[in-house]
Design an enzyme around this catalytic site. Sequence first.
Site, PDB file in Angstrom:
ATOM      1  N   ASP A 173       0.831  -1.215   0.000  1.00 34.59           N
ATOM      2  CA  ASP A 173       0.000   0.000   0.000  1.00 34.59           C
ATOM      3  C   ASP A 173       0.864   1.264   0.000  1.00 34.59           C
ATOM      4  O   ASP A 173       1.296   1.721   1.062  1.00 34.59           O
ATOM      5  CB  ASP A 173      -0.897  -0.019   1.250  1.00 34.59           C
ATOM      6  CG  ASP A 173      -1.691   1.274   1.404  1.00 34.59           C
ATOM      7  OD1 ASP A 173      -1.782   2.042   0.440  1.00 34.59           O
ATOM      8  OD2 ASP A 173      -2.236   1.492   2.504  1.00 34.59           O
ATOM      9  N   ASN A 230      -6.118   2.978  11.064  1.00 36.89           N
ATOM     10  CA  ASN A 230      -5.159   4.022  11.355  1.00 36.89           C
ATOM     11  C   ASN A 230      -4.715   3.776  12.784  1.00 36.89           C
ATOM     12  O   ASN A 230      -5.177   2.831  13.416  1.00 36.89           O
ATOM     13  CB  ASN A 230      -5.907   5.352  11.260  1.00 36.89           C
ATOM     14  CG  ASN A 230      -5.060   6.363  10.570  1.00 36.89           C
ATOM     15  OD1 ASN A 230      -4.013   6.714  11.078  1.00 36.89           O
ATOM     16  ND2 ASN A 230      -5.507   6.817   9.428  1.00 36.89           N
ATOM     17  N   ASN A 259      -8.538   2.655   0.498  1.00 38.34           N
ATOM     18  CA  ASN A 259      -9.139   3.409   1.601  1.00 38.34           C
ATOM     19  C   ASN A 259      -8.947   4.891   1.308  1.00 38.34           C
ATOM     20  O   ASN A 259      -9.035   5.725   2.194  1.00 38.34           O
ATOM     21  CB  ASN A 259      -8.516   3.050   2.948  1.00 38.34           C
ATOM     22  CG  ASN A 259      -7.049   3.410   3.036  1.00 38.34           C
ATOM     23  OD1 ASN A 259      -6.198   2.597   2.671  1.00 38.34           O
ATOM     24  ND2 ASN A 259      -6.733   4.607   3.499  1.00 38.34           N
ATOM     25  N   ASN A 265      -0.122   4.251  -0.681  1.00 37.60           N
ATOM     26  CA  ASN A 265      -0.948   5.452  -0.458  1.00 37.60           C
ATOM     27  C   ASN A 265      -0.930   6.421  -1.644  1.00 37.60           C
ATOM     28  O   ASN A 265      -0.724   7.633  -1.476  1.00 37.60           O
ATOM     29  CB  ASN A 265      -0.526   6.184   0.829  1.00 37.60           C
ATOM     30  CG  ASN A 265      -1.071   5.506   2.070  1.00 37.60           C
ATOM     31  OD1 ASN A 265      -0.312   5.013   2.886  1.00 37.60           O
ATOM     32  ND2 ASN A 265      -2.383   5.453   2.202  1.00 37.60           N
TER      33      ASN A 265
HETATM   34  O1  LIG Z   1      -4.004   2.015   4.779  1.00 36.08           O
HETATM   35  C1  LIG Z   1      -3.745   3.206   4.845  1.00 36.08           C
HETATM   36  O2  LIG Z   1      -3.799   3.877   3.849  1.00 36.08           O
HETATM   37  C2  LIG Z   1      -3.382   3.798   6.149  1.00 36.08           C
HETATM   38  O3  LIG Z   1      -3.395   3.132   7.122  1.00 36.08           O
HETATM   39  C3  LIG Z   1      -3.038   5.216   6.228  1.00 36.08           C
HETATM   40  C4  LIG Z   1      -2.281   5.571   7.484  1.00 36.08           C
HETATM   41  O4  LIG Z   1      -2.125   6.930   7.591  1.00 36.08           O
HETATM   42  C5  LIG Z   1      -0.907   4.907   7.559  1.00 36.08           C
HETATM   43  O5  LIG Z   1      -0.251   5.028   6.356  1.00 36.08           O
HETATM   44  C6  LIG Z   1      -0.075   5.521   8.640  1.00 36.08           C
HETATM   45  O6  LIG Z   1      -0.565   5.577   9.765  1.00 36.08           O
HETATM   46  O7  LIG Z   1       1.036   5.897   8.352  1.00 36.08           O
HETATM   47 MG   LIG Z   2      -4.332   2.164   2.621  1.00 38.66          MG
END
Ligand SMILES: O=C([O-])C(=O)C[C@H](O)[C@@H](O)C(=O)[O-]
Ligand SMILES: [Mg+2]
Length: 429
Positions: free
Chosen positions: A226, A327, A274, A228
């Site tokens: 992932d 998160n 997400n 992002n």
């Molecule tokens: O699945 C995702 O995109 C996440 O969990 C986003 C979060 O912000 C994660 O990247 C983090 O906490 O660094």
């Molecule tokens: Mg994600």
Amino acid sequence: MNLTIADVRLTPILVADPPLLNTQGVHQPYTPRLIVEVVTADGVTGVGETYGDTKYLEPARPFAEKLKGRQVSDLNGLFVIADEVSVDDSRVSGQVDVGGLRGVQTADKLRLSVVSGFEVACLDALGKALGLPVHALLGGKVRDAVEYSAYLFYRWADHPEGVACEKDDWGAAVDPAGVVEQARLFKERYGFTSFKLKGGVFPPDEEIAAVRALADAFPGHPLRLDPNGAWSVETSLKVAKELGGVLEYLEDPALGVSAMAEVSAGTGVPLATNMCVTTFAEIKEAFSRDAVQVVLSDHHYWGGLRNTRQLAAICRTFGVGVSMHSNTHLGISLAAMTHVASTVPNLQHACDSHYPWQSEDVLTRRLTFEGGRVAVSDAPGLGVELDREKLQFLHRRWLDDDGALRERDDAAAMRVAEPGWVTPSVPRW
Ligand SMILES: O=C([O-])C(=O)C[C@H](O)[C@@H](O)C(=O)[O-]
Ligand SMILES: [Mg+2]
């Protein structure tokens, strides 16, 4: 039985967080959460948890006032209250959400995250008053335990020198060997059998090598990557081609529905999100363009546990898979996730959870993973108990903070180690 809400307590806290890396930067040593307590006229207390940054606290306060005098069972009314609560425009306009990495921030997304904390607290209180577990209030569980996956992060062993923080024993993971070692520890400590790597941190070839190393070390175990939304369509397709044989799904390789639809059209690897489907309004376009094959629900985004069930029903109708995003969160939210996940028949993938990374909690007893699963509680409400001393300790930390840690800011945390760091523009690769 008197279900009237007599009191609502909001307690912002700061909880320890390790130096987990993502495409925007690194986690700060402490991160904000908001603990919500709803007390009925009979003295029954329900607990909920949501984001704790100021932009959530501001609308949560008038929300809490409006809740007093209403029935704890009036869950639909929570959305009516939400519409009455104003959100400061400057908090949302043109802002990309840093904490949740869920695309462009809007007032409605923010309101729904506030609603979720109150909805869970009301469900907990209602369940306790009626002697029923939360899953029963949602129509009943269809499984006795919910499977979670190991949420692997590239990370440093410690926060930068001189930064006040809590230490942990996970060690660094900045290359394939470190990632495999972290996965091994996750398996040993919690029994997880599927692994998600948070990517978008290093150039794609390095992350491909890490996933290949995981595939070699754990043959046959489901793997996800992932970044992002850090990659272009071209890079996403290259990664999908290279890792096609070993990935369960690729999560948000590129940013936005159009880019995801292009990637989806060019690969057979399922895409999960997400980021581009985080509200009901975003479903139609994404599904009609076949941009995603799995939606990662998150009750904090979608407005609570009942909305999560609605999302799951829509996904089922359109043949789209559903699982759960996470998160940074504590045990109240893990309990809430477990209850709702236990009621969703079409949950085909292990859910994400950051919980193993959180060494602190506000509960008298931490939730545990056995064989990668959390048992669904049949105790009234969520089945968790607030530890007031711990809550006060973490609240004291929030009170003592000069404001620097009260807003999650992964780029600011990164600047401590790399002074010139700015949030990378997207696509990064
Ligand atoms: O699945 C995702 O995109 C996440 O969990 C986003 C979060 O912000 C994660 O990247 C983090 O906490 O660094
Ligand atoms: Mg994600």
